[in-house]
Design a protein around this motif. Structure first.
Motif, PDB file in Angstrom:
ATOM      1  N   ASP A  54       0.845  -1.192   0.000  1.00  0.00           N
ATOM      2  CA  ASP A  54       0.000   0.000   0.000  1.00  0.00           C
ATOM      3  C   ASP A  54       0.881   1.244   0.000  1.00  0.00           C
ATOM      4  O   ASP A  54       1.832   1.342   0.782  1.00  0.00           O
ATOM      5  N   THR A  55       0.567   2.180  -0.850  1.00  0.00           N
ATOM      6  CA  THR A  55       1.352   3.405  -0.941  1.00  0.00           C
ATOM      7  C   THR A  55       1.080   4.289   0.263  1.00  0.00           C
ATOM      8  O   THR A  55      -0.063   4.627   0.554  1.00  0.00           O
ATOM      9  N   HIS A  56       2.145   4.640   0.968  1.00  0.00           N
ATOM     10  CA  HIS A  56       1.977   5.521   2.125  1.00  0.00           C
ATOM     11  C   HIS A  56       3.317   6.093   2.505  1.00  0.00           C
ATOM     12  O   HIS A  56       4.027   5.554   3.350  1.00  0.00           O
ATOM     13  N   GLY A  57       3.672   7.224   1.877  1.00  0.00           N
ATOM     14  CA  GLY A  57       4.997   7.764   2.074  1.00  0.00           C
ATOM     15  C   GLY A  57       5.099   8.966   2.970  1.00  0.00           C
ATOM     16  O   GLY A  57       6.166   9.275   3.480  1.00  0.00           O
ATOM     17  N   ASP A  58       3.972   9.687   3.183  1.00  0.00           N
ATOM     18  CA  ASP A  58       3.998  10.861   4.051  1.00  0.00           C
ATOM     19  C   ASP A  58       2.585  11.186   4.497  1.00  0.00           C
ATOM     20  O   ASP A  58       1.627  10.502   4.156  1.00  0.00           O
ATOM     21  N   ASP A  59       2.453  12.253   5.293  1.00  0.00           N
ATOM     22  CA  ASP A  59       1.146  12.601   5.854  1.00  0.00           C
ATOM     23  C   ASP A  59       0.113  12.951   4.797  1.00  0.00           C
ATOM     24  O   ASP A  59      -1.098  12.858   5.044  1.00  0.00           O
ATOM     25  N   PHE A 100       7.398   7.379   9.290  1.00  0.00           N
ATOM     26  CA  PHE A 100       7.391   7.920  10.641  1.00  0.00           C
ATOM     27  C   PHE A 100       6.758   9.310  10.594  1.00  0.00           C
ATOM     28  O   PHE A 100       6.991  10.076   9.658  1.00  0.00           O
ATOM     29  N   ILE A 101       5.952   9.621  11.595  1.00  0.00           N
ATOM     30  CA  ILE A 101       5.220  10.891  11.623  1.00  0.00           C
ATOM     31  C   ILE A 101       6.174  12.035  11.936  1.00  0.00           C
ATOM     32  O   ILE A 101       6.871  12.003  12.956  1.00  0.00           O
ATOM     33  N   PRO A 102       6.219  13.059  11.072  1.00  0.00           N
ATOM     34  CA  PRO A 102       7.107  14.202  11.335  1.00  0.00           C
ATOM     35  C   PRO A 102       6.751  14.905  12.644  1.00  0.00           C
ATOM     36  O   PRO A 102       5.579  14.990  13.028  1.00  0.00           O
ATOM     37  N   ASN A 103       7.760  15.395  13.324  1.00  0.00           N
ATOM     38  CA  ASN A 103       7.578  16.192  14.542  1.00  0.00           C
ATOM     39  C   ASN A 103       6.776  15.453  15.619  1.00  0.00           C
ATOM     40  O   ASN A 103       5.991  16.058  16.347  1.00  0.00           O
ATOM     41  N   SER A 104       6.971  14.133  15.704  1.00  0.00           N
ATOM     42  CA  SER A 104       6.257  13.354  16.726  1.00  0.00           C
ATOM     43  C   SER A 104       7.231  12.718  17.717  1.00  0.00           C
ATOM     44  O   SER A 104       6.924  11.683  18.314  1.00  0.00           O
ATOM     45  N   ASP A 105       8.389  13.333  17.891  1.00  0.00           N
ATOM     46  CA  ASP A 105       9.379  12.805  18.829  1.00  0.00           C
ATOM     47  C   ASP A 105       8.771  12.667  20.218  1.00  0.00           C
ATOM     48  O   ASP A 105       8.199  13.631  20.751  1.00  0.00           O
ATOM     49  N   SER A 106       8.895  11.484  20.797  1.00  0.00           N
ATOM     50  CA  SER A 106       8.250  11.178  22.063  1.00  0.00           C
ATOM     51  C   SER A 106       9.199  10.411  22.970  1.00  0.00           C
ATOM     52  O   SER A 106      10.220   9.878  22.525  1.00  0.00           O
ATOM     53  N   ARG A 107       8.827  10.338  24.261  1.00  0.00           N
ATOM     54  CA  ARG A 107       9.667   9.652  25.236  1.00  0.00           C
ATOM     55  C   ARG A 107       8.797   8.895  26.230  1.00  0.00           C
ATOM     56  O   ARG A 107       7.773   9.401  26.685  1.00  0.00           O
ATOM     57  N   TYR A 108       9.226   7.687  26.556  1.00  0.00           N
ATOM     58  CA  TYR A 108       8.591   6.931  27.630  1.00  0.00           C
ATOM     59  C   TYR A 108       9.320   7.215  28.940  1.00  0.00           C
ATOM     60  O   TYR A 108      10.547   7.353  28.977  1.00  0.00           O
ATOM     61  N   ALA A 109       8.548   7.280  30.029  1.00  0.00           N
ATOM     62  CA  ALA A 109       9.122   7.459  31.360  1.00  0.00           C
ATOM     63  C   ALA A 109       8.233   6.745  32.376  1.00  0.00           C
ATOM     64  O   ALA A 109       7.081   6.412  32.091  1.00  0.00           O
ATOM     65  N   ILE A 110       8.779   6.500  33.542  1.00  0.00           N
ATOM     66  CA  ILE A 110       7.997   5.908  34.635  1.00  0.00           C
ATOM     67  C   ILE A 110       7.162   7.005  35.276  1.00  0.00           C
ATOM     68  O   ILE A 110       7.691   8.060  35.640  1.00  0.00           O
ATOM     69  N   ALA A 129      -1.384   8.923  20.084  1.00  0.00           N
ATOM     70  CA  ALA A 129      -1.703   8.719  18.670  1.00  0.00           C
ATOM     71  C   ALA A 129      -3.124   9.166  18.368  1.00  0.00           C
ATOM     72  O   ALA A 129      -3.396   9.774  17.327  1.00  0.00           O
ATOM     73  N   GLU A 130      -4.048   8.871  19.276  1.00  0.00           N
ATOM     74  CA  GLU A 130      -5.433   9.291  19.082  1.00  0.00           C
ATOM     75  C   GLU A 130      -5.525  10.814  19.062  1.00  0.00           C
ATOM     76  O   GLU A 130      -6.211  11.395  18.213  1.00  0.00           O
ATOM     77  N   LYS A 131      -4.841  11.473  19.984  1.00  0.00           N
ATOM     78  CA  LYS A 131      -4.847  12.928  20.010  1.00  0.00           C
ATOM     79  C   LYS A 131      -4.299  13.499  18.708  1.00  0.00           C
ATOM     80  O   LYS A 131      -4.838  14.473  18.163  1.00  0.00           O
ATOM     81  N   TYR A 132      -3.232  12.896  18.218  1.00  0.00           N
ATOM     82  CA  TYR A 132      -2.615  13.370  16.980  1.00  0.00           C
ATOM     83  C   TYR A 132      -3.583  13.272  15.808  1.00  0.00           C
ATOM     84  O   TYR A 132      -3.785  14.234  15.060  1.00  0.00           O
ATOM     85  N   VAL A 133      -4.195  12.109  15.647  1.00  0.00           N
ATOM     86  CA  VAL A 133      -5.088  11.891  14.508  1.00  0.00           C
ATOM     87  C   VAL A 133      -6.311  12.796  14.582  1.00  0.00           C
ATOM     88  O   VAL A 133      -6.727  13.392  13.580  1.00  0.00           O
ATOM     89  N   MET A 134      -6.898  12.918  15.759  1.00  0.00           N
ATOM     90  CA  MET A 134      -8.110  13.724  15.892  1.00  0.00           C
ATOM     91  C   MET A 134      -7.840  15.205  15.650  1.00  0.00           C
ATOM     92  O   MET A 134      -8.723  15.935  15.192  1.00  0.00           O
ATOM     93  N   SER A 135      -6.619  15.652  15.933  1.00  0.00           N
ATOM     94  CA  SER A 135      -6.298  17.066  15.700  1.00  0.00           C
ATOM     95  C   SER A 135      -5.864  17.332  14.258  1.00  0.00           C
ATOM     96  O   SER A 135      -6.182  18.374  13.694  1.00  0.00           O
ATOM     97  N   LYS A 136      -5.154  16.360  13.657  1.00  0.00           N
ATOM     98  CA  LYS A 136      -4.609  16.566  12.320  1.00  0.00           C
ATOM     99  C   LYS A 136      -5.572  16.164  11.207  1.00  0.00           C
ATOM    100  O   LYS A 136      -5.546  16.736  10.114  1.00  0.00           O
ATOM    101  N   PHE A 137      -6.398  15.152  11.463  1.00  0.00           N
ATOM    102  CA  PHE A 137      -7.267  14.614  10.411  1.00  0.00           C
ATOM    103  C   PHE A 137      -8.710  14.459  10.905  1.00  0.00           C
ATOM    104  O   PHE A 137      -9.257  13.350  10.918  1.00  0.00           O
TER     105      PHE A 137
END
Length: 229
Positions: free
Chosen positions: A102-107, A179-189, A123-131
């Protein structure tokens, strides 16, 4: 003999492998499991795991029903207002997962696509705000979401790249479209707000694990073959 301090740890019932597997499965394992074992050994801690739906787990910590959450918790500014966070232990990006071919190269290729997302995630927040005009399918579990993609009930799903990597190991017919541009994230306790002493003890131990090579060995074990960004 010094008694071990017991901490209640919240984990997601929809196991975000390779962070951790299903707690109720025969073998409970993963990057976070190994990391916590190393932390517990240094700090003389004993852990009691409690399983909950992701949509409920942060509220349980906020109410004091849990001591910490170590289950692919993304550290965000809004969450930092109500919770304490350790030093981040994993950096990654959001990614778009598609069926191979399936073709999917960018947003831009999200246009008119049916997008799958997990409930109460970044991810849900991102999609609901962007699309906002796209058809979106929301699921409680990772497994349900990936099965919908395999069955082509959705065209693409958005997920944290570490979790996507775990599912790509399982499903050869899927791949990361981009990979989604400008979506740099971090996991923490995550800990209860004001639990500064525990946070400092965990941070000191995480620093020690980096210095003595323990962290690198655990990372290599679980993520050497997974692309995070």
């Amino acid at each position: 003999m010094i008694m071990k301090q017991i901490l209640k740890i919240g984990v997601d019932s929809a196991a975000p492998f390779p962070l951790h597997s299903d707690y109720n499965s025969t073998t409970f394992e993963g990057f976070e499991v190994d990391m916590l074992q190393a932390i517990g050994k240094v700090l003389n801690l004993e852990f009691q795991y409690e399983v909950s739906l992701w949509s409920n787990i942060l509220e349980k910590l906020y109410k004091g029903e849990l001591d910490i959450i170590c289950s692919a918790v993304t550290m965000t500014s809004s969450r930092q207002m109500i919770l304490e966070f350790s030093t981040p232990y994993l950096e990654f990006k959001l990614c778009a997962v598609v069926n191979k071919g399936d073709t999917h190269g960018d947003d831009q290729t999200f246009k008119d696509k049916r997008i799958g997302i997990r409930i109460a995630t970044e991810a849900e927040k991102y999609v609901m705000s962007k699309f906002p005009s796209n058809t979106t399918v929301h699921a409680e579990t990772n497994k349900e979401l990936y099965e919908k993609l395999l069955d082509r009930k959705i065209d693409v799903l958005i997920d944290d790249s570490p979790i996507a990597g775990g599912f790509l190991d399982k499903y050869d017919s899927l791949e990361i479209g981009h990979f989604i541009p400008n979506s740099d994230s971090r996991y923490a306790i995550a800990m209860k707000k004001g639990d500064i002493e525990l946070k400092e003890r965990i941070n000191e131990t995480l620093e020690l694990l980096h210095e003595n090579g323990t962290y690198d060995a655990i990372y290599e074990k679980w993520f050497s073959h997974i692309r995070l960004s």
